[in-house]
Design an enzyme around this catalytic site. Sequence first.
Site, PDB file in Angstrom:
ATOM      1  N   LYS A 256      -3.758   7.483  16.427  1.00 37.15           N
ATOM      2  CA  LYS A 256      -3.829   6.246  15.637  1.00 37.15           C
ATOM      3  C   LYS A 256      -4.636   5.137  16.323  1.00 37.15           C
ATOM      4  O   LYS A 256      -5.346   4.389  15.658  1.00 37.15           O
ATOM      5  CB  LYS A 256      -2.419   5.743  15.309  1.00 37.15           C
ATOM      6  CG  LYS A 256      -1.659   6.657  14.369  1.00 37.15           C
ATOM      7  CD  LYS A 256      -0.318   6.063  14.007  1.00 37.15           C
ATOM      8  CE  LYS A 256       0.478   7.015  13.144  1.00 37.15           C
ATOM      9  NZ  LYS A 256       1.752   6.441  12.707  1.00 37.15           N
ATOM     10  N   ASP A 292       1.720   2.031   7.584  1.00 37.81           N
ATOM     11  CA  ASP A 292       3.093   2.133   8.123  1.00 37.81           C
ATOM     12  C   ASP A 292       3.874   0.832   7.920  1.00 37.81           C
ATOM     13  O   ASP A 292       5.015   0.847   7.448  1.00 37.81           O
ATOM     14  CB  ASP A 292       3.052   2.454   9.622  1.00 37.81           C
ATOM     15  CG  ASP A 292       2.647   3.894   9.874  1.00 37.81           C
ATOM     16  OD1 ASP A 292       2.871   4.736   8.990  1.00 37.81           O
ATOM     17  OD2 ASP A 292       2.091   4.175  10.954  1.00 37.81           O
TER      18      ASP A 292
END
Length: 465
Positions: A256, A292
């Site tokens: 990420k 997220d």
Amino acid sequence: MKHPAVPLPHIGMRVIKTAVAVMVSYALFLPFGLTYREELGGILGQMGPLYACIACIICTQSTLGQTFRQGISRLIGVVVGGALGTATLLLGPALEHFWLKTLILGLVCVAGVWLCLLIKRPTACGMACILPCVILITGVTGVTRYYYAAARMIETIVGLLVALGVNAALPDHRPEGERGEIDMNVELKNTTRKLCVIGDPVGHSKSPLIQNTMLKALGLDYVYLCQPVPRGECKRWLDCAKFAGYAGFNATMPHKEELVPLMDELDGDARLIGAVNTVCLRDGKAYGYNTDGEGFLRSLADEGIDPAGKKVMVLGAGGASKAVCLKLAQAGAEVTVCNRTLDKARAICDHDPEHLHPAGFTPEELAREGGRCDLLVNCTSLGMTDAGGQFEDFSFLDRLRPGVPVVDLIYAPAETELLRQAKKRGHRTSNGLGLLVNQAVLSLEYFTQTAIDAAEMKKRIDAVL
Ligand code: ATR
């Protein structure tokens, strides 16, 4: 050249459960002489074990929930087929003409399957619908036809009850940790666009199952794959993905952060959180998003929780915690980040010192912060299946004020020990499934540029997970 031996098929618990269910169904009918005997008359004379056994074969699935869903599909199919067949009989003399009857039969079958497709139950329902329909129109005659239709429904109900009973009595044949390959039942065309999740490791990821379920439900022509990419290889993967015509991909551990400098454009949340979990590839350019944090806020909203002005206690200071904390702060919450490694909590809090405050993870600190908070969120891996590790004690939960909700980002197991303990103390709890689904819905919206009904998708995903 020597070819490797083909492994023999494995007889698993599902096969055994199916066989037991079929035997029980058969045994329920035969000893009572219920085997299509005209002298019995009425529905009893038309009764037999065949439809009950078929229901057992088709409906006995890995879990009780799946068996129930499959069973409902089959039952609807039989009812639809029975109703259509019966309605067709009202055509009366038209059915005496052979070619007309053949044509009507075809049309009624199409109508039955179309109805099953309309209610999005194509397989078990469609199959179950055709047979009673065909037999009603072509087979038995007179009033017996109606007994016949009723008998098929009763047999189906008996078969379903047996399948459910056997499934409840015998264990689920695949405990969570042992699940291997998952058949996602995707349809591929030469126009199908590719999506995937990258990670290292990535085989455990639920994203392919979730995304393919949504794509299928929405009728979108994409397929979602699982792509292992070793740490440090994101640049090479990005070039490959562009070359291979991928529409986009999701990223999980450990990619990420590595993806951030590789993006042509970053959206606000990816920049804020410093991590990318969704990449869209368009016209040779890479657009990076982070779903997220927003997925977490949406899952809170689904639970009726508005974090604005609330004191939130967040446990953990890893990647998931960072996304949660920064979005909570942005939404106007005052957050205390409690972590075993205090420096990691400090590093997160440095992004927004006005709203974020670091704290340690000792029982005293947890108890102190617990007594102050309006919402508790666990972002540590404690309690997660296979990750090992558990809270040393839960006494800090005794300090929570009544009515404080407790959220765990973990979804496997569905109820962690933390949630169980909180529930025992009367607190409302929710697991990480809401975040998982909401972030996946957001990603798919970015990939396909289509608005998606998250509530509907949650129902679909709940059914397959
Ligand atoms: P993720 O990306 O899912 O957030 P992570 O970055 O590995 O995963 O973070 C795991 C979190 O769980 C960390 O906050 C970790 O604490 P440390 O930063 O001190 O390592 C926390 N954690 C893991 N095991 C723990 C334990 N036994 N006690 C307390 N915290 C623990």
